[in-house]
Design an enzyme around this catalytic site. Structure first.
Site, short mmCIF file in Angstrom:
data_model
loop_
_atom_site.label_atom_id
_atom_site.label_comp_id
_atom_site.label_asym_id
_atom_site.label_seq_id
_atom_site.Cartn_x
_atom_site.Cartn_y
_atom_site.Cartn_z
N ASP A 24 0.81 -1.22 0.00
CA ASP A 24 0.00 0.00 0.00
C ASP A 24 0.85 1.27 0.00
OD1 ASP A 24 -2.57 1.25 0.08
OD2 ASP A 24 -2.26 1.67 2.20
N SER A 48 -7.14 5.90 -0.52
CA SER A 48 -7.43 4.59 -1.09
C SER A 48 -8.92 4.34 -1.03
CB SER A 48 -6.67 3.52 -0.33
OG SER A 48 -6.99 2.24 -0.82
N GLN A 98 -5.47 -1.54 -6.73
CA GLN A 98 -5.95 -0.49 -5.84
C GLN A 98 -6.56 0.64 -6.67
OE1 GLN A 98 -2.91 1.43 -3.46
NE2 GLN A 98 -4.40 1.93 -1.88
#
Length: 108
Positions: A24, A48, A98
């Protein structure tokens, strides 16, 4: 390329957790780069919206892993990023996707 700095125990869940955290950290960067933006430019922010991972086979987070990333599309303040994690031997061990919300303001 990435790896944990130092040896880890053989617990596979620990390696998965560390890769989840690391995945991430930079995955939305390709979305920004395609538009000449940077998190450090003082006016770009993001969040996100979702983050999914698939673990294909066991790996060790304390051995070198190649994290290849790309952004196939960004439009309307949203960007999609994909990543693939390979061992030094070339085996695909993790796939990541993502979607992020990207906002830019005017520099002060």
């Amino acid at each position: 390329w990435l790896r944990v700095d130092g040896p880890l125990p053989d617990d596979p869940l620990l390696h998965v957790c560390l890769m989840t955290y690391a995945s991430d950290m930079t995955l939305l960067d390709p979305v920004l780069l395609g538009h000449g933006l940077s998190w450090m430019d003082g006016h770009t922010t993001g969040a996100s919206l979702d983050h999914a991972m698939w673990f294909h086979r066991p790996f060790r987070a304390d051995q070198w892993l190649l994290y290849a990333q790309e952004s196939p599309v960004a439009h309307g303040g949203r960007g999609l990023a994909r990543g693939e994690v390979f061992t030094a031997a070339g085996e695909l061990v993790v796939s990541v996707v993502q979607e992020g919300l990207i906002r830019t303001g005017r520099p002060e």
